[in-house]
Design a protein around this motif. Structure first.
Motif, PDB file in Angstrom:
ATOM      1  N   GLU A  15       0.857  -1.184   0.000  1.00  0.00           N
ATOM      2  CA  GLU A  15       0.000   0.000   0.000  1.00  0.00           C
ATOM      3  C   GLU A  15       0.890   1.231   0.000  1.00  0.00           C
ATOM      4  OE1 GLU A  15      -2.791  -0.083   3.223  1.00  0.00           O
ATOM      5  OE2 GLU A  15      -3.927  -1.723   2.355  1.00  0.00           O
ATOM      6  N   ASN A  16       1.043   1.828  -1.161  1.00  0.00           N
ATOM      7  CA  ASN A  16       1.865   3.033  -1.307  1.00  0.00           C
ATOM      8  C   ASN A  16       3.289   2.833  -0.797  1.00  0.00           C
ATOM      9  OD1 ASN A  16      -0.373   4.488  -2.346  1.00  0.00           O
ATOM     10  ND2 ASN A  16      -1.122   4.774  -0.274  1.00  0.00           N
ATOM     11  N   GLY A  17       3.887   1.702  -1.146  1.00  0.00           N
ATOM     12  CA  GLY A  17       5.266   1.426  -0.764  1.00  0.00           C
ATOM     13  C   GLY A  17       5.437   0.834   0.618  1.00  0.00           C
ATOM     14  N   VAL A  18       4.353   0.628   1.325  1.00  0.00           N
ATOM     15  CA  VAL A  18       4.408   0.038   2.666  1.00  0.00           C
ATOM     16  C   VAL A  18       3.872  -1.385   2.577  1.00  0.00           C
ATOM     17  CG1 VAL A  18       3.545   0.183   5.034  1.00  0.00           C
ATOM     18  CG2 VAL A  18       4.078   2.278   3.774  1.00  0.00           C
ATOM     19  N   LYS A  19       4.687  -2.348   2.974  1.00  0.00           N
ATOM     20  CA  LYS A  19       4.264  -3.747   2.951  1.00  0.00           C
ATOM     21  C   LYS A  19       3.408  -4.032   4.173  1.00  0.00           C
ATOM     22  CE  LYS A  19       6.714  -5.217  -0.616  1.00  0.00           C
ATOM     23  NZ  LYS A  19       6.245  -5.973  -1.734  1.00  0.00           N
ATOM     24  N   LYS A  20       2.297  -4.742   3.942  1.00  0.00           N
ATOM     25  CA  LYS A  20       1.392  -5.084   5.028  1.00  0.00           C
ATOM     26  C   LYS A  20       0.988  -6.546   4.939  1.00  0.00           C
ATOM     27  CE  LYS A  20      -0.425  -0.467   5.694  1.00  0.00           C
ATOM     28  NZ  LYS A  20      -1.625   0.359   5.848  1.00  0.00           N
ATOM     29  N   LEU A  21       0.753  -7.108   6.106  1.00  0.00           N
ATOM     30  CA  LEU A  21       0.288  -8.480   6.237  1.00  0.00           C
ATOM     31  C   LEU A  21      -1.202  -8.407   6.556  1.00  0.00           C
ATOM     32  CD1 LEU A  21       1.102 -11.477   6.466  1.00  0.00           C
ATOM     33  CD2 LEU A  21       1.675 -11.034   8.846  1.00  0.00           C
ATOM     34  N   ILE A  22      -2.010  -9.135   5.796  1.00  0.00           N
ATOM     35  CA  ILE A  22      -3.464  -9.081   5.943  1.00  0.00           C
ATOM     36  C   ILE A  22      -3.955 -10.347   6.644  1.00  0.00           C
ATOM     37  CG2 ILE A  22      -5.656  -8.980   4.694  1.00  0.00           C
ATOM     38  CD1 ILE A  22      -4.205  -6.473   4.171  1.00  0.00           C
ATOM     39  N   PHE A  23      -4.823 -10.150   7.635  1.00  0.00           N
ATOM     40  CA  PHE A  23      -5.466 -11.253   8.337  1.00  0.00           C
ATOM     41  C   PHE A  23      -6.972 -11.143   8.168  1.00  0.00           C
ATOM     42  CE2 PHE A  23      -1.571 -10.636  10.737  1.00  0.00           C
ATOM     43  CZ  PHE A  23      -1.115 -11.938  10.891  1.00  0.00           C
ATOM     44  N   ASP A  24      -7.605 -12.265   7.874  1.00  0.00           N
ATOM     45  CA  ASP A  24      -9.066 -12.290   7.848  1.00  0.00           C
ATOM     46  C   ASP A  24      -9.538 -12.098   9.284  1.00  0.00           C
ATOM     47  OD1 ASP A  24     -11.758 -12.673   7.311  1.00  0.00           O
ATOM     48  OD2 ASP A  24     -11.598 -14.853   7.335  1.00  0.00           O
ATOM     49  N   ALA A  25     -10.406 -11.139   9.495  1.00  0.00           N
ATOM     50  CA  ALA A  25     -10.915 -10.860  10.834  1.00  0.00           C
ATOM     51  C   ALA A  25     -12.380 -10.432  10.742  1.00  0.00           C
ATOM     52  CB  ALA A  25     -10.077  -9.774  11.500  1.00  0.00           C
ATOM     53  N   THR A  26     -13.169 -11.228  10.031  1.00  0.00           N
ATOM     54  CA  THR A  26     -14.563 -10.872   9.849  1.00  0.00           C
ATOM     55  C   THR A  26     -15.292 -10.879  11.188  1.00  0.00           C
ATOM     56  OG1 THR A  26     -14.552 -11.769   7.623  1.00  0.00           O
ATOM     57  CG2 THR A  26     -16.703 -11.460   8.646  1.00  0.00           C
ATOM     58  N   CYS A  27     -15.954  -9.788  11.485  1.00  0.00           N
ATOM     59  CA  CYS A  27     -16.680  -9.631  12.740  1.00  0.00           C
ATOM     60  C   CYS A  27     -17.954 -10.472  12.715  1.00  0.00           C
ATOM     61  CB  CYS A  27     -17.026  -8.162  12.959  1.00  0.00           C
ATOM     62  SG  CYS A  27     -17.972  -7.862  14.477  1.00  0.00           S
ATOM     63  N   LYS A  28     -18.218 -11.131  13.825  1.00  0.00           N
ATOM     64  CA  LYS A  28     -19.413 -11.977  13.895  1.00  0.00           C
ATOM     65  C   LYS A  28     -20.700 -11.153  13.902  1.00  0.00           C
ATOM     66  CE  LYS A  28     -19.372 -12.459  18.936  1.00  0.00           C
ATOM     67  NZ  LYS A  28     -19.265 -13.438  20.030  1.00  0.00           N
ATOM     68  N   TYR A  29     -20.597  -9.844  14.113  1.00  0.00           N
ATOM     69  CA  TYR A  29     -21.771  -8.988  14.141  1.00  0.00           C
ATOM     70  C   TYR A  29     -22.024  -8.265  12.824  1.00  0.00           C
ATOM     71  CZ  TYR A  29     -21.559  -9.835  19.125  1.00  0.00           C
ATOM     72  OH  TYR A  29     -21.525 -10.445  20.350  1.00  0.00           O
ATOM     73  N   GLN A  30     -21.232  -8.559  11.815  1.00  0.00           N
ATOM     74  CA  GLN A  30     -21.429  -7.922  10.514  1.00  0.00           C
ATOM     75  C   GLN A  30     -22.420  -8.732   9.690  1.00  0.00           C
ATOM     76  OE1 GLN A  30     -18.235  -8.025   7.619  1.00  0.00           O
ATOM     77  NE2 GLN A  30     -18.629  -5.894   7.130  1.00  0.00           N
TER      78      GLN A  30
END
Length: 79
Positions: free
Chosen positions: A35-50
């Protein structure tokens, strides 16, 4: 800009990775996003209330955690 009610903030978390850790993560096949030169690690974190159809919070008016009301994603901040 404010919240766009897209619901993405309730589905994942992105953690910024320090540059010296990137090669190790890549060697081990751990996927990163850039993201714009910044490396990020993504975790699935779907909220149970969504609600999966509307992507909206089902406890928005009740007792949602304070962080949910305080959090502003990049999209809400106009980035």
């Amino acid at each position: 800009m404010g919240c766009q009610r897209c619901g993405h903030c309730c589905t994942y978390i992105a953690l910024e990775i320090r540059p010296y850790s990137v090669p190790w993560l890549e060697i081990h096949g751990i996927p990163l996003v850039d993201e714009n030169g910044v490396k990020k690690l993504i975790f699935d974190a779907t909220c149970k209330y969504q609600d999966p159809e509307t992507m909206l919070c089902t406890i928005h008016e009740q007792e949602r955690p304070a962080i949910c009301g305080d959090y502003l994603c990049d999209k809400a901040r106009g980035k």
